[in-house]
Structure formats: C-alpha cells, structure tokens
Design a protein around this motif. Structure first.
Motif, mmCIF file in Angstrom:
data_model
loop_
_atom_site.group_PDB
_atom_site.id
_atom_site.type_symbol
_atom_site.label_atom_id
_atom_site.label_comp_id
_atom_site.label_asym_id
_atom_site.label_seq_id
_atom_site.Cartn_x
_atom_site.Cartn_y
_atom_site.Cartn_z
ATOM 1 N N UNK A 57 1.263 -1.630 -0.208
ATOM 2 C CA UNK A 57 -0.207 -0.219 0.367
ATOM 3 C C UNK A 57 0.720 1.195 0.041
ATOM 4 N N UNK A 58 2.000 1.229 0.562
ATOM 5 C CA UNK A 58 3.203 2.064 0.251
ATOM 6 C C UNK A 58 4.002 2.828 -0.387
ATOM 7 N N UNK A 59 4.246 1.047 -0.643
ATOM 8 C CA UNK A 59 4.668 1.566 -2.337
ATOM 9 C C UNK A 59 3.584 2.325 -3.552
ATOM 10 N N UNK A 60 2.723 0.746 -3.250
ATOM 11 C CA UNK A 60 1.136 1.998 -4.151
ATOM 12 C C UNK A 60 1.835 2.816 -4.186
ATOM 13 N N UNK A 61 1.315 3.983 -3.101
ATOM 14 C CA UNK A 61 0.755 5.700 -3.064
ATOM 15 C C UNK A 61 2.168 5.703 -3.575
ATOM 16 N N UNK A 62 3.689 5.669 -3.484
ATOM 17 C CA UNK A 62 4.511 6.206 -4.015
ATOM 18 C C UNK A 62 4.606 6.689 -5.318
ATOM 19 N N UNK A 63 3.694 5.001 -6.009
ATOM 20 C CA UNK A 63 4.020 5.103 -7.499
ATOM 21 C C UNK A 63 3.028 5.650 -7.634
ATOM 22 N N UNK A 64 1.308 5.906 -6.981
ATOM 23 C CA UNK A 64 0.733 7.022 -8.017
ATOM 24 C C UNK A 64 0.960 8.556 -7.267
#
Length: 157
Positions: free
Chosen positions: A115-122
């Motif tokens: 979830x944290x990595x997806x937030x950074x990607x987004x």
C-alpha cells in the motif's frame, strides 16, 4: 522483461483464463510479483511456479520451484536423490532457511508495504502527469504491481 511476465500473472487472475487454457502445463516465474501481490496458484491454474530469493531480501543464488501435484518432471542432472530425486547435489540449507525467513517477513508485511509503495508510485505518476505535458501512464491504473510504473513521454525523441 520481468514486468511483462508479471503482467501475465495479474492477467491470470481472470477466471476466464482457466476455461480457455490451451497449454497442457502452465509454467511462470513470479520474481517481481512474489510477496508484492497475492498469488493463488490453484485459482490461477499454475502448474509450475518459480521465484528467486534476492528480490525479497533473501540470499542471492537461492530460488524455489512450486510443482503442482500430478505434474511430473524429469531431472536434468542425475546422481542424487535430493528433492525426491528431482535434482543431484547438496542442498544449500542456510540459503533455503534464509529464503524461508525472507518470504515470511515479506508476506507478513505485504499489505502494509505494498500500500505504501503503491502510494509512492501514484504520487510519482501524478507529479509527472501534472508537471510534464503530453505524458501518459501505460496500461491499467489498477491491478498492477505496486512498484511498477510505465510512462510515455510523447515529446521525447
């Protein structure tokens, strides 16, 4: 090529894949996807699944192969009965244990971490899209690897 292979894994989660299967054995590698997205080999119709430890902070040089019950492989190397006769040679027990610990550690934290990595990607993609004209995200906005970003910059030649 890893991202393309992992896009295939994500597509495999589609129930239609199993009903239209054309291959007698489905073999895939999940090096990028392992411990980053849920993988249900039974639902996905996977017969052989391989992964590598170094992508999940495990030791380099160790991997694993899942073999579905009923799938018979013939060993490439003969001379020992390791792994139920599937391979010859001494197992690297410390690396096997290291892979097991890394997989447990990464799996236990998968949802929070991804979830944290997806937030950074987004965040990264939104900054690019808002600050550089004529850019676009390739592929689906969801149902993709958390740390994967594929962008097109139209004006770059």
């Amino acid at each position: 090529s890893h991202s393309c292979e992992n896009c295939s894994i994500i597509r495999l989660s589609c129930p239609a894949f199993s009903s239209t299967r054309r291959f007698p054995i489905l073999a895939t590698e999940v090096i990028q996807a392992f411990c980053n997205i849920p993988i249900d080999e039974s639902r996905m119709g996977i017969d052989l699944l391989s992964l590598s430890g170094h992508k999940i902070y495990g030791p380099k040089g160790i991997g694993a192969l899942y073999i579905k019950n009923g799938v018979n492989l013939h060993p490439l190397l003969h001379g020992g009965m390791q792994e139920a006769g599937q391979r010859a040679g001494t197992e690297n027990v410390p690396a096997i244990v290291g892979l097991g610990y890394a997989a447990k550690w990464m799996h236990d934290d998968m949802h929070t971490r991804t979830a944290a990595i997806s937030d950074l990607r987004d965040y990264f993609e939104n900054r690019i899209l808002n600050e550089i004209s004529d850019t676009k995200v390739n592929g689906a906005a969801s149902n993709r690897l958390p740390g994967h970003s594929s962008l097109t910059f139209t004006r770059v030649r």
